[in-house]
Design a protein around this motif. Structure first.
Motif, PDB file in Angstrom:
ATOM      1  N   PHE A 107       0.828  -1.210   0.000  1.00 47.28           N
ATOM      2  CA  PHE A 107       0.000   0.000   0.000  1.00 47.28           C
ATOM      3  C   PHE A 107       0.861   1.257   0.000  1.00 47.28           C
ATOM      4  N   PHE A 108       0.309   2.328  -0.552  1.00 53.23           N
ATOM      5  CA  PHE A 108       0.902   3.659  -0.456  1.00 53.23           C
ATOM      6  C   PHE A 108      -0.154   4.619   0.067  1.00 53.23           C
ATOM      7  N   ASP A 109       0.281   5.812   0.451  1.00 53.40           N
ATOM      8  CA  ASP A 109      -0.644   6.835   0.938  1.00 53.40           C
ATOM      9  C   ASP A 109      -0.968   7.793  -0.198  1.00 53.40           C
ATOM     10  N   GLY A 110      -2.163   7.672  -0.751  1.00 56.55           N
ATOM     11  CA  GLY A 110      -2.550   8.495  -1.886  1.00 56.55           C
ATOM     12  C   GLY A 110      -3.925   9.098  -1.719  1.00 56.55           C
ATOM     13  N   TYR A 111      -4.429   9.636  -2.813  1.00 55.35           N
ATOM     14  CA  TYR A 111      -5.703  10.347  -2.794  1.00 55.35           C
ATOM     15  C   TYR A 111      -6.743   9.598  -3.628  1.00 55.35           C
ATOM     16  N   ASN A 112      -7.825   9.186  -2.997  1.00 48.11           N
ATOM     17  CA  ASN A 112      -8.954   8.599  -3.726  1.00 48.11           C
ATOM     18  C   ASN A 112      -9.810   9.719  -4.315  1.00 48.11           C
ATOM     19  N   ARG A 113     -10.097   9.605  -5.613  1.00 52.15           N
ATOM     20  CA  ARG A 113     -10.926  10.606  -6.282  1.00 52.15           C
ATOM     21  C   ARG A 113     -12.369  10.096  -6.430  1.00 52.15           C
ATOM     22  N   PRO A 114     -13.340  11.005  -6.487  1.00 48.60           N
ATOM     23  CA  PRO A 114     -14.748  10.597  -6.582  1.00 48.60           C
ATOM     24  C   PRO A 114     -15.069   9.753  -7.803  1.00 48.60           C
ATOM     25  N   ASN A 115     -14.294   9.886  -8.884  1.00 54.62           N
ATOM     26  CA  ASN A 115     -14.577   9.112 -10.108  1.00 54.62           C
ATOM     27  C   ASN A 115     -13.929   7.736 -10.096  1.00 54.62           C
ATOM     28  N   GLY A 116     -13.325   7.341  -8.968  1.00 52.64           N
ATOM     29  CA  GLY A 116     -12.731   6.022  -8.865  1.00 52.64           C
ATOM     30  C   GLY A 116     -11.247   5.980  -9.157  1.00 52.64           C
ATOM     31  N   LYS A 117     -10.690   7.067  -9.681  1.00 52.31           N
ATOM     32  CA  LYS A 117      -9.254   7.118  -9.923  1.00 52.31           C
ATOM     33  C   LYS A 117      -8.519   7.470  -8.630  1.00 52.31           C
ATOM     34  N   VAL A 118      -7.191   7.331  -8.661  1.00 55.97           N
ATOM     35  CA  VAL A 118      -6.397   7.719  -7.506  1.00 55.97           C
ATOM     36  C   VAL A 118      -5.271   8.646  -7.965  1.00 55.97           C
ATOM     37  N   GLY A 119      -4.818   9.499  -7.053  1.00 48.78           N
ATOM     38  CA  GLY A 119      -3.710  10.404  -7.335  1.00 48.78           C
ATOM     39  C   GLY A 119      -2.601  10.228  -6.323  1.00 48.78           C
ATOM     40  N   VAL A 120      -1.385  10.599  -6.731  1.00 43.34           N
ATOM     41  CA  VAL A 120      -0.254  10.583  -5.792  1.00 43.34           C
ATOM     42  C   VAL A 120       0.130  12.003  -5.389  1.00 43.34           C
ATOM     43  N   ARG A 121      -0.514  12.992  -6.001  1.00 41.52           N
ATOM     44  CA  ARG A 121      -0.353  14.399  -5.625  1.00 41.52           C
ATOM     45  C   ARG A 121      -1.738  15.013  -5.538  1.00 41.52           C
ATOM     46  N   ASN A 122      -1.835  16.125  -4.801  1.00 44.20           N
ATOM     47  CA  ASN A 122      -3.110  16.831  -4.652  1.00 44.20           C
ATOM     48  C   ASN A 122      -2.870  18.293  -5.006  1.00 44.20           C
ATOM     49  N   GLU A 123      -2.725  18.536  -6.303  1.00 43.05           N
ATOM     50  CA  GLU A 123      -2.312  19.845  -6.799  1.00 43.05           C
ATOM     51  C   GLU A 123      -3.454  20.524  -7.548  1.00 43.05           C
ATOM     52  N   ILE A 124      -3.298  21.823  -7.773  1.00 50.92           N
ATOM     53  CA  ILE A 124      -4.184  22.572  -8.661  1.00 50.92           C
ATOM     54  C   ILE A 124      -3.382  22.901  -9.903  1.00 50.92           C
ATOM     55  N   TRP A 125      -3.885  22.497 -11.064  1.00 50.17           N
ATOM     56  CA  TRP A 125      -3.191  22.742 -12.327  1.00 50.17           C
ATOM     57  C   TRP A 125      -3.907  23.848 -13.099  1.00 50.17           C
ATOM     58  N   ILE A 126      -3.108  24.730 -13.698  1.00 51.17           N
ATOM     59  CA  ILE A 126      -3.615  25.798 -14.559  1.00 51.17           C
ATOM     60  C   ILE A 126      -3.231  25.435 -15.989  1.00 51.17           C
ATOM     61  N   ILE A 127      -4.224  25.138 -16.825  1.00 49.21           N
ATOM     62  CA  ILE A 127      -3.980  24.653 -18.185  1.00 49.21           C
ATOM     63  C   ILE A 127      -4.467  25.695 -19.189  1.00 49.21           C
ATOM     64  N   PRO A 128      -3.564  26.401 -19.860  1.00 56.01           N
ATOM     65  CA  PRO A 128      -4.005  27.306 -20.928  1.00 56.01           C
ATOM     66  C   PRO A 128      -4.368  26.504 -22.180  1.00 56.01           C
ATOM     67  N   THR A 129      -5.396  26.937 -22.879  1.00 54.87           N
ATOM     68  CA  THR A 129      -5.798  26.247 -24.106  1.00 54.87           C
ATOM     69  C   THR A 129      -4.925  26.647 -25.286  1.00 54.87           C
ATOM     70  N   VAL A 130      -4.208  27.767 -25.144  1.00 54.05           N
ATOM     71  CA  VAL A 130      -3.447  28.315 -26.272  1.00 54.05           C
ATOM     72  C   VAL A 130      -2.242  29.085 -25.730  1.00 54.05           C
ATOM     73  N   GLY A 131      -1.176  29.135 -26.527  1.00 56.12           N
ATOM     74  CA  GLY A 131       0.043  29.797 -26.094  1.00 56.12           C
ATOM     75  C   GLY A 131      -0.128  31.263 -25.758  1.00 56.12           C
ATOM     76  N   CYS A 132      -1.126  31.908 -26.335  1.00 58.51           N
ATOM     77  CA  CYS A 132      -1.373  33.333 -26.058  1.00 58.51           C
ATOM     78  C   CYS A 132      -1.665  33.584 -24.577  1.00 58.51           C
ATOM     79  N   MET A 133      -2.070  32.555 -23.863  1.00 64.99           N
ATOM     80  CA  MET A 133      -2.443  32.708 -22.453  1.00 64.99           C
ATOM     81  C   MET A 133      -1.322  32.290 -21.490  1.00 64.99           C
ATOM     82  N   ASN A 134      -0.139  31.998 -22.021  1.00 61.20           N
ATOM     83  CA  ASN A 134       0.931  31.497 -21.166  1.00 61.20           C
ATOM     84  C   ASN A 134       1.332  32.471 -20.059  1.00 61.20           C
TER      85      ASN A 134
END
Length: 493
Positions: A107-134
């Motif tokens: 076992f490891f210590d991770g994050y259970n997600r509501p959709n059934g997936k699991v994560g090893v980090r609990n981060e907020i990601w900022i994803i631009p759709t286009v380079g103009c928003m970098n």
């Protein structure tokens, strides 16, 4: 410390594990050989006389053909060996299937997600759709660090130059990879930043994202906002409140998905680091977990090893297509299929693409191939998967993350500071690199030739990966490095 190694009983060469001097007499597997030249670390020397045109054997397979007659004890490298590979080949399925081994659950210590997936980090990601928003994305990242508290582990922007003025496969690749990252379970929350007039605008991207949790994913179109930075920070505050509700808990290692990649390889990579990762892969798979091997051009010359380990004929045919599609990509762009290895690889002792590929595929261990993935396709089958992506380090590592890898294991003989969207563990093939670049290297596989055996070293790597999955930061994370790159195949407008 071992000074040289004959990897396979049928090899016609041995590899120097440290620099060896001319005129030295050494004994390899009961055979005495006098070195005719200095042999650098990681480079090969002949164990017998080899005639011009004769195959040169390493890893028990041909790594190329002798350009000239080679004497016993001679240094073997690019000056006297050439590739023996052709272009598109015909393949037949000759299964070499091994019995699947099951081992005790871990076992490891991770994050259970509501959709059934699991994560090893609990981060907020900022994803631009286009380079103009970098610049907007990176500005928001800096201002939003005040929300990194509690179980919110980091807030990261992923700038990129894509999302507009693209055609065909390039545009499709951008949309798939951005959607994959938005859906990645290491991100507890995501802010998608659009401009408004780009080809891959938010409404189109939503078609690729599919169903999403409105508490987890927020969208902002800058051209429709009076102050996009202020509004984005307000959205991130909402995301931080949501992400902060997740806590680490015990999760079976069978849920882990680990990507495997090499770069800046040397002559020891296929002897130490890559086999150690292969042994790690076998351990994880024995516990029900998943690994993904990529960089298809560096399978050329060793592809039949993987083809014959496919669990069934359908997977064999998918692997044939995986290989031949990438060869066609090279020829369509008027490139030589076997224009590899790189200058750094050659300096480290790798002479031909076969030499490189036979070392590269050591990362796959001995498990059956259970899945073959297109670029941007998310892994579905547990066990060993093959992923279509190029050899470029940033592009391939991003592709592994996009396909669902929680962590990427990256082996190297020369070192690199790059990162990916997920924790990227740097594994050195030699102790010199590990000592010199301790700020880059997380795990030293060079110890394999300094007294540690493979069961011990692979167990240590497995334990290290479990620690990283449980929250331990790798050096790239500690330095604040987070990279992403998307495969660009065609033409921009």
């Amino acid at each position: 410390m071992q000074e040289f190694i004959k990897i396979h009983p049928n090899d016609s060469v041995a590899v120097a594990l440290k620099p060896l001097d001319k005129d030295r007499e050494i004994e390899v597997a009961g055979q005495k050989v006098v070195l005719l030249e200095d042999v650098p670390q990681g480079h090969k020397f002949a164990l017998k006389a080899i005639q011009a045109g004769e195959p040169i054997t390493k890893y028990g397979a041909s790594i190329g053909l002798a350009k000239e007659d080679i004497k016993e004890g001679a240094w073997i490298h690019t000056h006297n060996v050439k590739t023996g590979l052709g272009d598109l080949l015909e393949y037949s399925y000759q299964p070499q299937l091994v019995e699947e081994v099951k081992t005790e659950e871990v076992f490891f210590d991770g994050y259970n997600r509501p959709n059934g997936k699991v994560g090893v980090r609990n981060e907020i990601w900022i994803i631009p759709t286009v380079g103009c928003m970098n610049n907007v994305a990176t500005s928001i990242e800096k201002r939003a660090q005040k929300f990194v508290q509690g179980t919110v582990e980091d807030i990261i922007a992923f700038p990129h130059p894509y999302g507009c003025s693209q055609m065909g496969d390039d545009q499709e690749n951008t949309r798939k990879i951005l959607a994959d990252l938005i859906n990645h379970p290491n991100a507890g929350g995501v802010l998608v930043l659009g401009l408004g007039c780009e080809n891959s605008h938010i409404e189109i991207l939503k078609e690729y994202i599919g169903e999403y949790d409105e508490k987890r994913v927020k969208f902002l179109v800058a051209q429709e906002s009076e102050d996009e930075i202020a509004e984005s920070l307000a959205l991130i505050e909402e995301l931080a409140d949501y992400v902060g509700t997740f806590k680490r808990e015990k999760i079976s290692a069978k849920e882990l998905i680990i990507g495997m990649k090499c770069g800046g390889s040397d002559g020891l990579s296929g002897i130490t680091a890559n086999p150690t990762v292969g042994a790690f892969s076998d351990i994880l798979i024995s516990k029900g977990g998943t690994t993904i091997l990529t960089e298809v051009p560096e399978m050329f010359g060793a592809e039949t090893i993987l083809m014959n380990r496919c669990a069934n004929e359908e997977l064999f045919h998918k692997t044939v297509n995986l290989i031949n599609d990438f060869k066609k990509y090279f020829t369509d762009h008027n490139q030589t299929i076997y224009e590899n290895p790189s200058p750094g690889n050659k300096k480290g002792g790798i002479s031909t693409l076969e030499d490189k590929s036979l070392g590269c595929t050591q990362k796959s261990g001995s498990a059956l191939v259970k899945g073959v993935l297109e670029y941007g396709e998310v892994v579905k089958e547990k066990g060993l998967n093959l992923l279509s992506a190029p050899g470029n380090d940033l592009v391939a590592a991003t592709a592994l993350a996009a396909s669902g890898a929680h962590i990427v294991l990256f082996t190297t003989g020369r070192g690199t500071p790059f990162a990916s969207p997920v924790p990227t563990v740097k594994i050195s093939s030699n102790s010199v690199l590990a000592a010199k670049k301790g700020n880059w290297i997380d795990f030293n596989a060079g110890e394999l030739i300094e007294g540690k055996d493979m069961p011990q070293l692979s167990k240590e790597l497995f334990d290290y990966v479990i620690a990283v999955a449980s929250g331990k930061k790798v050096h790239a994370e500690e330095a604040g490095f987070h990279d992403m790159a998307i495969f660009k195949k065609g033409v921009t407008l």
